[in-house]
Design an enzyme around this catalytic site. Sequence first.
Site, PDB file in Angstrom:
ATOM      1  N   HIS A  55      13.053  16.832  80.166  1.00 20.68           N
ATOM      2  CA  HIS A  55      11.915  15.973  80.489  1.00 20.68           C
ATOM      3  C   HIS A  55      10.567  16.696  80.518  1.00 20.68           C
ATOM      4  O   HIS A  55       9.529  16.067  80.669  1.00 20.68           O
ATOM      5  CB  HIS A  55      12.121  15.295  81.847  1.00 20.68           C
ATOM      6  CG  HIS A  55      11.907  16.218  83.012  1.00 20.68           C
ATOM      7  ND1 HIS A  55      12.840  17.132  83.399  1.00 20.68           N
ATOM      8  CD2 HIS A  55      10.846  16.390  83.840  1.00 20.68           C
ATOM      9  CE1 HIS A  55      12.379  17.818  84.433  1.00 20.68           C
ATOM     10  NE2 HIS A  55      11.171  17.397  84.727  1.00 20.68           N
TER      11      HIS A  55
HETATM   12  C1  UD1 Z   1       7.377  14.451  87.358  1.00 22.65           C
HETATM   13  C2  UD1 Z   1       6.863  15.814  87.842  1.00 22.65           C
HETATM   14  C3  UD1 Z   1       7.808  16.919  87.375  1.00 22.65           C
HETATM   15  C4  UD1 Z   1       9.231  16.636  87.782  1.00 22.65           C
HETATM   16  C5  UD1 Z   1       9.618  15.255  87.247  1.00 22.65           C
HETATM   17  C6  UD1 Z   1      11.033  14.871  87.588  1.00 22.65           C
HETATM   18  C7  UD1 Z   1       4.406  16.059  88.022  1.00 22.65           C
HETATM   19  C8  UD1 Z   1       3.233  16.704  87.414  1.00 22.65           C
HETATM   20  N1  UD1 Z   1       5.548  16.118  87.293  1.00 22.65           N
HETATM   21  O1  UD1 Z   1       7.289  14.443  85.943  1.00 22.65           O
HETATM   22  O2  UD1 Z   1       7.408  18.132  87.958  1.00 22.65           O
HETATM   23  O3  UD1 Z   1      10.083  17.616  87.252  1.00 22.65           O
HETATM   24  O4  UD1 Z   1       8.703  14.296  87.807  1.00 22.65           O
HETATM   25  O5  UD1 Z   1      11.343  13.628  87.077  1.00 22.65           O
HETATM   26  O6  UD1 Z   1       4.310  15.530  89.108  1.00 22.65           O
HETATM   27  N2  UD1 Z   1       8.448   6.816  84.508  1.00 22.65           N
HETATM   28  C9  UD1 Z   1       9.175   5.651  84.543  1.00 22.65           C
HETATM   29  N3  UD1 Z   1       9.787   5.341  85.722  1.00 22.65           N
HETATM   30  C10 UD1 Z   1       9.694   6.112  86.836  1.00 22.65           C
HETATM   31  C11 UD1 Z   1       8.939   7.287  86.769  1.00 22.65           C
HETATM   32  C12 UD1 Z   1       8.318   7.637  85.598  1.00 22.65           C
HETATM   33  O7  UD1 Z   1       9.295   4.940  83.574  1.00 22.65           O
HETATM   34  O8  UD1 Z   1      10.274   5.752  87.885  1.00 22.65           O
HETATM   35  C13 UD1 Z   1       7.759   7.171  83.267  1.00 22.65           C
HETATM   36  C14 UD1 Z   1       6.280   6.969  83.432  1.00 22.65           C
HETATM   37  O9  UD1 Z   1       5.916   5.721  82.966  1.00 22.65           O
HETATM   38  C15 UD1 Z   1       5.651   8.060  82.644  1.00 22.65           C
HETATM   39  C16 UD1 Z   1       6.714   9.119  82.559  1.00 22.65           C
HETATM   40  O10 UD1 Z   1       7.929   8.557  83.016  1.00 22.65           O
HETATM   41  O11 UD1 Z   1       5.334   7.654  81.357  1.00 22.65           O
HETATM   42  C17 UD1 Z   1       6.349  10.331  83.353  1.00 22.65           C
HETATM   43  O12 UD1 Z   1       6.231  10.077  84.764  1.00 22.65           O
HETATM   44  P1  UD1 Z   1       5.347  11.049  85.695  1.00 22.65           P
HETATM   45  O13 UD1 Z   1       5.561  10.748  87.127  1.00 22.65           O
HETATM   46  O14 UD1 Z   1       3.944  11.058  85.211  1.00 22.65           O
HETATM   47  O15 UD1 Z   1       5.891  12.509  85.392  1.00 22.65           O
HETATM   48  P2  UD1 Z   1       7.364  13.071  85.104  1.00 22.65           P
HETATM   49  O16 UD1 Z   1       7.452  13.441  83.686  1.00 22.65           O
HETATM   50  O17 UD1 Z   1       8.433  12.193  85.662  1.00 22.65           O
END
Ligand code: UD1
Length: 373
Positions: free
Chosen positions: A214
């Site tokens: 991820h």
């Molecule tokens: C975040 C953390 C990362 C951690 C990871 C674990 C930061 C900078 N990054 O990254 O350190 O390792 O979480 O998962 O805080 N999304 C969904 N549903 C959800 C959550 C996210 O669809 O419940 C999608 C969002 O729409 C987005 C993407 O996943 O497009 C990324 O989500 P985001 O919280 O920005 O960062 P992660 O990549 O999950």
Amino acid sequence: MTRSDHLKVLLVAGARPNFMKIAPIIRALRAGGHEAILVHTGQHYDEAMSDAFFRDLDIPEPNHHLGVGTGTHAVQTAKIMELFEPVLMAERPDWVLVVGDVNSTLAAALVAAKLKYTIGCRVAHVEAGLRANDWRMPEEVNRVLTDRLSDLLLTPSTDVATNIEREGIPADRVKFVGNVMIDTLMTQLEKARGTNTLERLGLRRRHYVAATLHRPSNVDDRDALAAVLDGLARVADTLPVVLPLHPRTRKNIERFHMHAKLAPLVILEPLPYTEMLALVDGAQAVLTDSGGIQEETTALGVPCVTLREQTERPITITQGTNRLAPWPLTATGIFGAYVDAVESVKEGAPQRPLGWDGHASERIVQALVEAGK
Ligand code: UD1
């Protein structure tokens, strides 16, 4: 306990890797007669990325849910700050406790550091001191700044003290408490082994490889993602490779039209904590770019290949079962690292680093009590 020993601690969690860290701390606080207030920022919001963890790990309903959701780093961090400030003003805890290195961690620490002289709270950071020395990672920015803002830096392993010292943070703010993720792992392992996760997926213990993916550096770039998926496919020529797909990775595979590269793999939705633990525990090896899974594989004695250029958790290499795949990642490099990992890690009782013993949460509470109000 005298009234002055009774602490009000406000814990902040937002993203999946936070939930297994706060669960045992809340339990230990309440067992010690302290008040634990939980704020969920809503950085992760899907049933599979959030609610399932609360149920699985028996985490109480948050007292406050900020519902911030997704956004650019600036938008997400700013929204958390804006919504967290009035909560902190109203709650006026003795301590604000943040965990890990996600955007929710830094946002809450920053709000608390600015309000603390007004409301009289202090900031504690659990999992302090980790450094990848790579400022391209958003988590590195979050780690360094959160530590700088914290009054109490609670470290998971003894090797990170030098990172903190190098940045000029006084040693009297630093307390080694051990790894709180391992508290959760140890309380959940029997339950995980009792689930039918492997049978349901048609897998046999030690006859499959588990993978997770991820990191933006691996999944936001088309060529990087192609190289990693090709590497997993190469491993899948030997044994089934099971990949629970993070929402970020799924979105990018769609964006880059890479569905065909998933065909050799067993693709799953994100798993609840105990099922993921069962999957990791039963695997012959794990290929991952996660931070927490590097620690879990070390605690379980399962060979691990980390799909990154460096790790902020080098103790998992020096004392554990982890290794880095050669950089830049290629299918051949990933496969070679996998073969090495399987050949060099022997079955048997895992060697766990100091403080990875299931009692870190108790030491965290002790450290807060000793530091006082
Ligand atoms: C975040 C953390 C990362 C951690 C990871 C674990 C930061 C900078 N990054 O990254 O350190 O390792 O979480 O998962 O805080 N999304 C969904 N549903 C959800 C959550 C996210 O669809 O419940 C999608 C969002 O729409 C987005 C993407 O996943 O497009 C990324 O989500 P985001 O919280 O920005 O960062 P992660 O990549 O999950």
